[in-house]
Design an enzyme around this catalytic site. Structure first.
Site, PDB file in Angstrom:
ATOM      1  N   ASP A 265       0.870  -1.170   0.000  1.00 41.89           N
ATOM      2  CA  ASP A 265       0.000   0.000   0.000  1.00 41.89           C
ATOM      3  C   ASP A 265       0.913   1.229   0.000  1.00 41.89           C
ATOM      4  OD1 ASP A 265      -2.124   1.694   0.004  1.00 41.89           O
ATOM      5  OD2 ASP A 265      -3.168   0.766   1.679  1.00 41.89           O
ATOM      6  N   TRP A 266       0.306   2.385  -0.130  1.00 42.63           N
ATOM      7  CA  TRP A 266       1.052   3.640  -0.282  1.00 42.63           C
ATOM      8  C   TRP A 266       2.038   3.820   0.881  1.00 42.63           C
ATOM      9  CZ3 TRP A 266      -0.447   7.886  -3.819  1.00 42.63           C
ATOM     10  CH2 TRP A 266       0.348   9.008  -3.664  1.00 42.63           C
TER      11      TRP A 266
END
Ligand code: BGC
Length: 755
Positions: A265-266
């Site tokens: 994820d980011w």
């Protein structure tokens, strides 16, 4: 391209070129050229590095994507196309109802149609991958991202997860392959169990709960052929998912044989440092790659450190090769080597975006997802009588922001508001409607004491329109006058769209204060109140229900919200939704969900609550509206539940064959209507606690007034089995109980003995 050619391509690439296939950067790098500023911080890239990047996110629109793709391919030494990824969560330009709303439709077909239409628009605008579906099971409405989930039930989540993956792939069979987008299941795993509903916190749980409740939807998504999986921000067993070898390698790769692309994820690779499991970004890059994370989303750990890690022998070259090959394979599966623009032209894009068919589907979806929570009285207010004079009030009457925080590619200008839809109807059907908003969406008072201070500190003042005074007296007066002059008042209330979604956890689950004030004032003027509720999460609706004769829940309905809602209000369609997530009595109850464990001290029924039982002394145990609940414009009864056999033998193979369950369903009202018949199973006590009940099957049934039909379900190993610690399904000997009813609180149980 053939596999051998792809392999040849990989072999011809330098280590740096391979590493940069694993680097994902935000779209702004390509749009504003910030890569060439020359300042060498961890987040800056040289022009040469930018040309090697494998994927980007957040850019859409064919003109932009095609221009970037063309330039990128010219500059890349091997002319490898770029992958464009984006969060297409509930539609691209045509916003469909949010996933939690789609969950309430209990319809894999509808999910498939909506995701397929979203894929069509996305592919035409140059996108290749959507970061969807989010298959996180959710139980806590304080968590703002419940809007992205299908709800609290493992069985329904798995079924709708499969439907989404198939839909993004062009699952209706009519969409040619080039109009598909790759799907990315997220967030692996158990991100939906955020502690206290606060985003980005821990999600600790037993391995049993993880296995039985949280994992089934991800497994089904993988089985359905999802191209990608995203690791989550949370930790499992104290180990952050992005660096969790057991989860990513043993479970996902080895046990489930997932060979697609695994993306972080980011900045979740970077967060391995912030969370204290890696000493620095280099160590984080090593751990993430060794755990099988192929693409590093936006942390720059791979860009800065992977090459050196390989050269210094801390990461095997083969690991990088394998990851880069997976990325190339995905590009190849999407046909990018043959045609990096996949046949999209501006004419095709114009035709597909907001097409008549997509708008019609979005309108139909609003009707299928909306849930009628209350419609009281001998003569219920809904559907609205054609001769009744209706006042439309509330901040959602004029609003064109009917989509969630995630529908970033939607333009509110394309959205049909309630007022627009009502005015059109008034013209075509000669109905009498008055409009007066009454108040704005939120106000400082929503924040309670010390609101001034809290607003500056915590609230999104810059984005959520906020009234600085509690109530605008003139707006309120106008709405009350409209209510006094009307037969029925439709009041459109709800959370602002930015009050749910990522990073939008809430500690209170009530409506903004001034909206409740408006409702009270309207109620003093006219008791015929229909409340239409817009929300991205289950809310505490006690007060709304007390002050309204009818309550219609429309979630965040999307582009065709106004039209769909008017269809429902006038009875051109009936609300098809049944809750896929419990609506709590109050926030103190959460997490409250239907499939909880049993207790040794259950609360006695219909008596005063004694102490020393599992109950609250001040509120009920049950939610205000349970899972599976929803009314129709007619009424239904379920009776005569029986089984084809009450006892059956478990064979040595672990199977007992099949049993049929029957029930008679009758339309006891005055209109034709449709309902959802639900079958629940309660397992016998075995070696560990079991949920009190579990949804195992459901079916929709439409009946004429007075019509009665026998409905039949098949119960086999899938329905009675549960996943053991060996990862296999088991049926045990003992007394199972089966219920068939109209929601999860059905009391009609019969027994099935497995001997
Ligand atoms: C979210 C993901 C999303 C990603 C890219 C993250 O902050 O958790 O769900 O796909 O950003 O936008």
């Amino acid at each position: 391209m053939k596999k051998e050619q792809l392999m040849e391509l990989l072999n011809s690439m330098s280590l740096k070129e391979k590493v940069f296939q694993l680097v994902q950067i935000p779209g702004q790098y390509f749009l504003s050229g910030i890569a060439d500023t020359g300042t060498k911080t961890d987040n800056s890239l040289t022009g040469e590095e930018l040309a090697l990047i494998g994927s980007t996110l957040g850019i859409y629109g064919l003109e932009t994507t095609a221009e970037i793709q063309k330039r990128h391919m010219e500059e890349h030494p091997h002319h490898i196309p770029l992958l464009f990824m984006h969060d297409v969560v509930h539609g691209l330009r045509t916003a469909f109802p949010i996933p939690l709303a789609l969950g309430a439709a209990f319809s894999p077909d509808l999910v498939k149609m909506c995701t397929s239409a979203a894929a069509d628009e996305s592919a035409a605008s140059g996108l290749h991958v959507t970061f969807a579906p989010m298959l996180d099971l959710v139980r806590d409405p304080r968590w703002g991202r419940v809007m992205e989930s299908f709800g609290e039930d493992p069985f329904l989540n798995a079924m709708l997860g499969r439907a989404s993956v198939e839909g993004f792939r062009g699952g209706n069979g009519e969409t040619p392959e080039k109009w598909r987008v790759a799907s990315c299941i997220k967030h692996f795993a158990a991100y939906g169990a955020a502690e206290a509903g606060r985003d980005y916190t821990g999600a600790d749980m037993s391995s049993r709960i993880l296995r039985e409740c949280y994992l089934p939807a991800y497994i089904e998504g993988v089985r359905a052929g999802a191209d990608m999986v995203m690791s989550s921000f949370n930790a499992i067993d104290g180990v952050p998912a992005t660096g969790n070898e057991k989860l990513l390698k043993e479970t996902l790769r080895d046990a489930w044989n997932f060979d697609g692309v695994l993306i972080s994820d980011w900045d979740s690779v970077g967060e391995l440092v912030k969370r204290g499991v890696c000493s620095d970004l280099r160590e984080a890059a090593r751990l993430a790659l060794n755990c099988g994370i192929d693409i590093d989303m936006c942390s720059f750990a791979y860009a800065r450190h992977l090459e050196a890690l390989v050269r210094e022998g801390e990461v095997a070259k083969e690991q990088v090769d394998r990851a880069a090959f997976r990325v190339l394979e995905l590009k190849n599966r999407l046909g990018l080597f043959e045609d990096p623009f996949r046949g999209a032209t501006s004419t095709v894009e114009r035709k597909k975006i907001l097409s008549t068919a997509n708008r019609a589907l979005a309108r139909k979806a609003v009707c299928e997802c909306s849930v009628l929570l209350k419609n009281a009285g001998e003569q219920p207010l809904l559907p609205l009588a054609s001769e009744s004079k209706v006042a439309f009030t509330g901040p959602y009457v004029e609003s064109k922001e009917l989509h969630s925080a995630w529908a970033v590619s939607t333009d509110p200008e394309d959205t049909v508001s309630i007022r627009e839809a009502a005015e059109e109807l008034a013209l075509s059907q000669g109905r009498s409607f008055i409009f007066a908003e009454g108040c704005t969406m939120t106000c400082r008072e929503d924040l309670g004491p010390k609101s001034e201070e809290r607003m500056v500190k915590y609230y999104r003042e810059d984005t959520i329109p906020m009234q600085s005074v509690t109530t605008d007296v003139n707006m309120l007066k106008e709405a009350v006058a409209a209510a006094e002059n009307a037969d029925t008042v439709v009041v459109c209330l709800g959370e602002h769209r930015l009050m749910s979604g990522e990073g939008a956890s809430r500690g209170e689950l009530t409506l903004p204060k001034q909206q409740l004030e408006l409702l009270k004032s309207l109620h003093s003027a006219n008791k015929n109140i229909v409340s239409v509720i817009f929300t991205g999460r289950p809310l505490d609706l006690r007060e709304v229900c007390e002050l309204s004769r009818s309550v219609l829940l429309v979630w965040m309905p999307g582009t065709e919200g106004g039209n769909g809602i008017l269809d429902l209000l006038i009875g051109a369609a009936e609300p098809g939704g049944r809750l896929s997530m419990s609506f709590p009595y109050c926030v103190g109850q959460v997490p409250v969900y239907y499939n909880h464990f049993n207790t040794g001290r259950p609360k006695p029924k219909n008596t005063k609550v004694p102490y020393y039982v599992s109950a609250y002394i001040d509120i009920p145990n049950s939610p205000l509206f349970p899972f599976g609940y929803g009314l129709s414009y007619t009424s239904f009864s379920v009776s005569g539940i029986k089984l084809s056999a009450e006892k059956t033998a478990l064979q040595d193979s672990g199977s007992f064959g099949e049993i049929k369950a029957f029930a008679s369903v009758k339309n006891t009202g005055l209109r034709r209507g449709q309902t959802l018949i639900q079958l629940y199973v309660s397992r016998p006590f075995a070696e560990a606690l079991a949920p009190v009940k579990e949804l195992k099957a459901f079916r929709k049934l439409a009946l004429d007034p007075g019509e009665e039909k026998m409905i039949e379900f098949t119960i086999g190993n899938e329905e009675l089995g549960h996943m053991g610690s060996d990862g296999k399904m088991h049926v045990v000997k003992g007394e199972y109980r089966i219920a068939i009813g109209l929601d999860s609180e059905t009391e009609e149980w019969i027994s099935l003995k497995i001997v």
